[in-house]
Design an enzyme around this catalytic site. Structure first.
Site, PDB file in Angstrom:
ATOM      1  CB  SER A   6      -0.915   0.024   1.235  1.00 40.88           C
ATOM      2  OG  SER A   6      -1.839  -1.035   1.166  1.00 40.88           O
ATOM      3  CD  GLU A  45       0.147   0.757  13.235  1.00 40.40           C
ATOM      4  OE1 GLU A  45      -0.077   0.441  14.435  1.00 40.40           O
ATOM      5  OE2 GLU A  45      -0.524   0.313  12.286  1.00 40.40           O
ATOM      6  CG  PHE A  50      -3.288   3.675  10.877  1.00 42.76           C
ATOM      7  CD1 PHE A  50      -4.354   4.082  11.665  1.00 42.76           C
ATOM      8  CD2 PHE A  50      -3.560   2.964   9.719  1.00 42.76           C
ATOM      9  CE1 PHE A  50      -5.660   3.779  11.319  1.00 42.76           C
ATOM     10  CE2 PHE A  50      -4.872   2.657   9.361  1.00 42.76           C
ATOM     11  CZ  PHE A  50      -5.916   3.068  10.155  1.00 42.76           C
ATOM     12  CG  ASP A  88     -10.454   1.744   3.313  1.00 43.24           C
ATOM     13  OD1 ASP A  88     -11.205   0.853   2.877  1.00 43.24           O
ATOM     14  OD2 ASP A  88      -9.214   1.686   3.251  1.00 43.24           O
ATOM     15  NE  ARG A 108      -6.917   3.279  -2.205  1.00 45.52           N
ATOM     16  CZ  ARG A 108      -8.163   3.282  -2.707  1.00 45.52           C
ATOM     17  NH1 ARG A 108      -8.893   4.380  -2.665  1.00 45.52           N
ATOM     18  NH2 ARG A 108      -8.663   2.206  -3.264  1.00 45.52           N
TER      19      ARG A 108
END
Lengths: 279, 318
Positions: free
Chosen positions: B40, B61, B86, B120, B170
């Protein structure tokens, strides 16, 4: 004088430093520092390969120590000063405005011997693990040591690092826990029951060594056992007593974050021999 | 106005992946870390070419930031990558203590930033990350606008000594900046010169700003200056001052909430040094939701049409 007698002598002075620093500062954490003094003395004056004169933060070719439980700053500063990283007179500035000896260690003022800030708990094991991997990738044989608290091990990040380090085979990582069974709000057994540390660490794939954190023979033997290059990181669980060496501070969490009064300071110092000269 | 040619839509995260590979070839200290999002965040090529310098951290993380800081202490140049939420909000305390306060040479590779992460939904869309990173003393904050610029910014970040927050996204967006233009950290790029209003933008909204400038010229005879603030911190105050001196008003556009983003960074500086009418095209005090990037940008008013309207409002207040 034998090596162990010498270490006992240094430890007595380090304990005096801790009590006097916190008393002068009128705040700070004496209990934990007194409890881990013998281990830290053995680490800096016997176990680690380090040279204050050539020290840099990258520690190329040297061992490195990371303090994860940052409130143990008094013992850390004392062993660093007594090793020659900075003048012992600077110990009198703990927690004062403008001092390099911040309430919790930091790198802002480039105090020699400090690799990273610590204070927010649970983070040092990850950093030490990264340093250990960095050394391996660079072909540097130095080891990385890291001190965690048992109460600190309630932080989830400790167990993220516990999972990561064996998988990445950082066997040059020697972690040790100040297993005193105390935290701010009381005995660890009464808070979350973190107490079964040997099984927890073993199940994550670490070599687990248990030792008496007030018996120098036991401490040195534990470090010796941790030297094996077997692909696994090491966790030494040192059984310690919070406040060890000062009878009215020993075995209780009440001196976790409390400074002694002048009178209490004198009562404590009467129990600790001045062996190397006070700062 | 100056013409900009879209050489084909591309995602900025792929620009990061290409830049990371190039930086890795240039300097063997460069490393890549991820928390189970290798594909990703486009670290596949780097991991294939430099397997020993790629570190998988799993879905953890906090530990990843600590490991990155530790690697940096030993002289490595680690890029730690995950989704923007994140790698900022989830690990704010780790970034604060080990990276910013700890002065470690860690690069935060922040992908899927903003609302254009899309389907998402709001748990994964962060519109607050620039605010968090700007607040950290000593953190450099870079928000490149397209594939080419993200690639070049990644190479520049590797060469820069100190903590860097590198934000990208993205969706596939127009790729229009020069392929081989070295990225200058701290520079605001003037894409189009104008005299009536300054359109100050970053990230995905830079292309929208150019579109807005075209609308303003064609429909309203307004000549807009378009500035690409690719580095939000430190802010290129000189370039901003020169532009505002000339135009006397501004509209600021970003894919981020008002609180703490580019808008407040520029407005906070301008209030002291160049006060003038300003309008903002950004998220308000609310979360995102599921949808396609195009649907979301329109619904939240983050598009050329709204930028053009706000520009006219700013001009009207001069």
């Amino acid at each position: 004088m034998s090596d162990i007698q010498n270490l006992q002598k240094i430890a007595s002075q380090v304990r005096r430093d801790i009590v006097r620093m916190v008393c002068i500062a009128k705040s700070g954490h004496p209990g934990g520092s007194l409890g881990i003094t013998d281990v830290m003395t053995a680490l800096y004056f016997h176990e680690m390969h380090h040279d204050p004169k050539t020290w840099t933060r990258q520690a190329v070719g040297q061992d490195a120590f990371v303090l994860s439980a940052g409130h143990l700053a008094p013992v850390y500063y004392s062993v660093l000063a007594r090793s020659g990283y900075f003048p012992i007179s600077e110990l009198a500035t703990l927690r004062k405005f403008g001092s390099r000896l911040q309430g919790h260690p930091c790198v802002t003022d480039h105090l020699p011997g400090i690799f990273k800030p610590s204070g927010s708990l649970g983070q040092g094991l990850s950093v030490a693990a990264g340093m250990a991997l960095g050394k391996k990738l660079s072909g540097d044989n130095g080891r990385v040591y890291v001190l965690c608290g048992d109460g600190e091990s309630e932080e989830g990040q400790i167990w993220e690092a516990a999972m990561w380090a064996p998988h990445h085979k950082v066997d040059n990582l020697i972690a040790f826990t100040d297993w005193n069974g105390q935290q701010i709000d009381g005995p660890t057994s009464s808070i979350t029951g973190i107490d079964n540390l040997p099984d927890k660490w073993a199940s994550f794939g670490w070599d687990v060594i248990e030792a008496d954190g007030h018996d120098f023979e036991s401490i040195l033997q534990a470090f010796e056992l941790a030297h094996s290059q077997n692909g696994r990181p090491k966790m030494i669980l040192f059984k310690t007593e919070m406040g060890h060496g000062v009878d009215f501070m020993a075995g209780t969490h009440k001196w976790h974050g409390k400074a002694p009064s002048q009178q209490e300071c004198e009562a404590a110092l009467a129990q600790l021999e001045e062996t190397l000269g006070d700062f | 106005m100056k013409e900009f040619i879209n050489t084909g839509n591309k995602d900025t995260r792929s620009g990061f992946g290409a830049g990371l590979l190039e930086a890795g070839r240039q300097d063997e200290r460069v490393m890549a870390l991820t928390a189970d999002l290798k594909g990703s965040v486009k670290m596949d090529a780097f991991a294939a070419e430099f397997p020993e310098r790629f570190v998988q951290c799993g879905i953890a993380e906090s530990n990843m930031i600590g490991v990155a800081a530790g690697l940096a202490i030993t002289g490595k140049i680690p890029f730690a990558g995950s989704f923007a939420e994140f790698i900022t909000g989830r690990v704010y305390d780790q970034l604060r203590q080990e990276v910013a306060y700890g002065h470690t040479n860690v690069k935060i590779a922040s992908s899927h930033a903003g609302i254009t992460l899309g389907e998402d939904g709001a748990t994964h869309q962060t519109m607050e990350d620039i605010a968090l990173m700007r607040a950290l003393p000593g953190m450099c904050v870079i928000v490149p606008c397209d594939y080419n610029q993200t690639k070049n910014a990644t190479i520049a970040a590797a060469k820069y000594e100190g903590p860097v927050y590198l934000r990208f996204g993205r969706p596939s967006v127009p790729n229009f900046t020069p392929e081989d233009e070295p990225f200058e950290i701290g520079k605001t790029y003037i894409l189009n010169e104008g005299v009536d209003v300054s359109i100050i933008a970053c990230g995905h909204l830079v292309w929208e700003a150019l579109e807005a400038a075209r609308i303003l010229e064609e429909k309203h005879n307004v000549r807009a200056e378009v500035l690409n603030v690719a580095t939000i911190k430190p802010l290129d105050e000189k370039t901003l001052a020169e532009s505002l001196e000339k135009t006397g008003c501004a509209v600021i556009a970003e894919e981020h909430n008002l609180a703490g983003g580019l808008s407040e960074a520029v407005a906070g500086w301008a209030a002291r040094h160049k006060p003038c009418p300003m309008e903002f095209v950004c998220g308000e005090d609310r979360f995102g939701q599921s949808g396609t990037p195009a649907e979301l940008l329109k619904a939240y008013g983050l598009d050329a049409e709204n930028i053009a309207n706000k520009a006219l409002e700013a001009i009207g207040r001069k």
